[in-house]
Scaffold this active site. Sequence first.
Site, mmCIF file in Angstrom:
data_model
loop_
_atom_site.group_PDB
_atom_site.id
_atom_site.type_symbol
_atom_site.label_atom_id
_atom_site.label_comp_id
_atom_site.label_asym_id
_atom_site.label_seq_id
_atom_site.Cartn_x
_atom_site.Cartn_y
_atom_site.Cartn_z
ATOM 1 N N LYS A 71 0.805 -1.229 0.000
ATOM 2 C CA LYS A 71 0.000 0.000 0.000
ATOM 3 C C LYS A 71 0.844 1.289 0.000
ATOM 4 O O LYS A 71 0.417 2.303 -0.535
ATOM 5 C CB LYS A 71 -0.959 0.007 1.190
ATOM 6 C CG LYS A 71 -2.070 -1.039 1.078
ATOM 7 C CD LYS A 71 -3.080 -0.921 2.188
ATOM 8 C CE LYS A 71 -4.120 -2.028 2.075
ATOM 9 N NZ LYS A 71 -5.199 -1.924 3.045
ATOM 10 N N ASN A 92 -4.734 1.938 -1.801
ATOM 11 C CA ASN A 92 -5.218 0.548 -1.928
ATOM 12 C C ASN A 92 -5.938 0.326 -3.252
ATOM 13 O O ASN A 92 -6.457 -0.761 -3.487
ATOM 14 C CB ASN A 92 -6.110 0.141 -0.749
ATOM 15 C CG ASN A 92 -7.499 0.715 -0.872
ATOM 16 O OD1 ASN A 92 -7.683 1.767 -1.477
ATOM 17 N ND2 ASN A 92 -8.471 0.037 -0.305
ATOM 18 N N GLY A 130 -6.951 1.740 17.919
ATOM 19 C CA GLY A 130 -6.021 1.285 16.892
ATOM 20 C C GLY A 130 -5.381 2.442 16.158
ATOM 21 O O GLY A 130 -5.921 3.567 16.129
ATOM 22 N N ALA A 131 -4.187 2.159 15.603
ATOM 23 C CA ALA A 131 -3.452 3.208 14.892
ATOM 24 C C ALA A 131 -2.697 2.634 13.699
ATOM 25 O O ALA A 131 -1.714 3.206 13.237
ATOM 26 C CB ALA A 131 -2.482 3.892 15.863
HETATM 27 P P1 NDP Z 1 -2.321 -3.133 11.500
HETATM 28 O O1 NDP Z 1 -1.496 -4.327 11.814
HETATM 29 O O2 NDP Z 1 -1.757 -2.047 10.652
HETATM 30 O O3 NDP Z 1 -2.801 -2.455 12.905
HETATM 31 C C1 NDP Z 1 -3.360 -3.238 13.914
HETATM 32 C C2 NDP Z 1 -3.830 -2.336 15.051
HETATM 33 O O4 NDP Z 1 -4.525 -3.153 15.999
HETATM 34 C C3 NDP Z 1 -2.703 -1.666 15.813
HETATM 35 O O5 NDP Z 1 -3.095 -0.384 16.223
HETATM 36 C C4 NDP Z 1 -2.524 -2.589 17.034
HETATM 37 O O6 NDP Z 1 -2.062 -1.914 18.183
HETATM 38 C C5 NDP Z 1 -3.953 -3.003 17.279
HETATM 39 N N1 NDP Z 1 -4.062 -4.267 18.011
HETATM 40 C C6 NDP Z 1 -3.919 -5.523 17.501
HETATM 41 N N2 NDP Z 1 -4.124 -6.450 18.465
HETATM 42 C C7 NDP Z 1 -4.401 -5.757 19.603
HETATM 43 C C8 NDP Z 1 -4.710 -6.142 20.955
HETATM 44 N N3 NDP Z 1 -4.768 -7.421 21.316
HETATM 45 N N4 NDP Z 1 -4.949 -5.171 21.873
HETATM 46 C C9 NDP Z 1 -4.896 -3.866 21.513
HETATM 47 N N5 NDP Z 1 -4.608 -3.428 20.255
HETATM 48 C C10 NDP Z 1 -4.357 -4.372 19.313
HETATM 49 O O7 NDP Z 1 -3.650 -3.713 10.852
HETATM 50 P P2 NDP Z 1 -4.693 -2.941 9.892
HETATM 51 O O8 NDP Z 1 -4.925 -1.590 10.454
HETATM 52 O O9 NDP Z 1 -4.258 -3.070 8.484
HETATM 53 O O10 NDP Z 1 -5.977 -3.842 10.054
HETATM 54 C C11 NDP Z 1 -6.736 -3.838 11.267
HETATM 55 C C12 NDP Z 1 -8.007 -4.614 11.054
HETATM 56 O O11 NDP Z 1 -8.820 -3.901 10.117
HETATM 57 C C13 NDP Z 1 -7.812 -6.022 10.456
HETATM 58 O O12 NDP Z 1 -8.484 -6.931 11.277
HETATM 59 C C14 NDP Z 1 -8.485 -5.979 9.101
HETATM 60 O O13 NDP Z 1 -9.197 -7.170 8.854
HETATM 61 C C15 NDP Z 1 -9.456 -4.825 9.257
HETATM 62 N N6 NDP Z 1 -9.732 -4.160 7.999
HETATM 63 C C16 NDP Z 1 -11.016 -4.171 7.563
HETATM 64 C C17 NDP Z 1 -11.334 -3.582 6.371
HETATM 65 C C18 NDP Z 1 -12.753 -3.634 5.905
HETATM 66 O O14 NDP Z 1 -12.987 -3.260 4.751
HETATM 67 N N7 NDP Z 1 -13.691 -4.035 6.736
HETATM 68 C C19 NDP Z 1 -10.331 -2.886 5.527
HETATM 69 C C20 NDP Z 1 -9.011 -2.894 6.107
HETATM 70 C C21 NDP Z 1 -8.733 -3.526 7.297
HETATM 71 P P3 NDP Z 1 -0.477 -1.651 18.456
HETATM 72 O O15 NDP Z 1 -0.082 -0.522 17.562
HETATM 73 O O16 NDP Z 1 -0.476 -1.284 19.890
HETATM 74 O O17 NDP Z 1 0.218 -2.931 18.150
#
Ligand code: NDP
Length: 283
Positions: A71, A92, A130-131
């Site tokens: 991306k 994307n 989330g970030a």
């Molecule tokens: P990233 O890996 O870029 O980010 C994941 C985020 O989730 C981070 O902020 C991370 O926090 C947080 N996180 C993960 N596990 C935990 C936990 N156990 N406790 C607290 N915080 C947590 O992933 P993406 O942003 O790319 O994707 C996130 C979700 O969005 C995915 O599940 C994906 O399926 C969904 N998604 C859905 C879409 C849709 O069209 N519906 C489109 C794109 C994504 P930290 O920074 O602290 O690690």
Amino acid sequence: MPKSFLSKLTGSFSEGAAENPTVAMVEAAYRHHGLDYRYINCEVPPEKLGDAVKGARAMGWAGFNLSIPHKVNVIPFLDGLGESAAVMGAVNCAVSRNGKLIGENTDGKGFLQSLREIIDPTGKSVVMFGAGGAARAIGVELALAGAKHITIVNRDQKRGQTLVDLLNGKTPARTELTLWRGPYRIAADTEVVVNATSIGLYPDVNARLDIDLGSLGKGLVVADVIPNPPRTNLIKDAEARGCKTLDGLGMLVNQGVIGVKYWTGVDVDPNIMKRKLEEIFST
Ligand code: NDP
């Protein structure tokens, strides 16, 4: 008209392409609307991304999606960026316009389209968990759509601060970071809550966000990005407390609808795509 045996091409470049159901969703819409387009799901390693884009140009593709891990890295291979993709620094969806490949980001736009069905984000106070990539896309679109205040709640300080700095620096929204340590209490003046973490995604379907459930007030809008399963614990908990909810399937479908509109100019029926995904996720 003589019959043409040459379909217009679209598709996706990613690693882990075999797990991505977008091809089934988009081709269902192409068939339903009689669009002479194909969507080719391609496994592309990072070192071949430039060649893949060149190939798409050579073959006159109408455009393509980019998924993990392309991306950000695709940007140097494109000819320009749409407004929100430029702010996010992530693409994307590439679209061929007048011979130029322009990078757009439909993740946040798909979310916004779903959200607008129940609330206008203009002037609203938002809490987003989330970030990562999804949070970045949603945060930028919410801010460009006029959300007044966004609280980013994240475990990792650096990732959270990077998103806060981006939103404060490049959009009119006021944004602050709260580090996620223990059950998070949602402030009473919050109007929209968004889960943009991966908590609850299949197979980890029993996972719960660490929030004080008593702070989910009646009438609050609660949105989850998780498309599979659509009824996450967050959605169920929020419904039980009288919140208005929005699942991640709507976002996934809407980003597909927007991408197809970019490539073909046609507004496809979201229900066709939704039904296809429900069929896939239920097996
Ligand atoms: P990233 O890996 O870029 O980010 C994941 C985020 O989730 C981070 O902020 C991370 O926090 C947080 N996180 C993960 N596990 C935990 C936990 N156990 N406790 C607290 N915080 C947590 O992933 P993406 O942003 O790319 O994707 C996130 C979700 O969005 C995915 O599940 C994906 O399926 C969904 N998604 C859905 C879409 C849709 O069209 N519906 C489109 C794109 C994504 P930290 O920074 O602290 O690690």
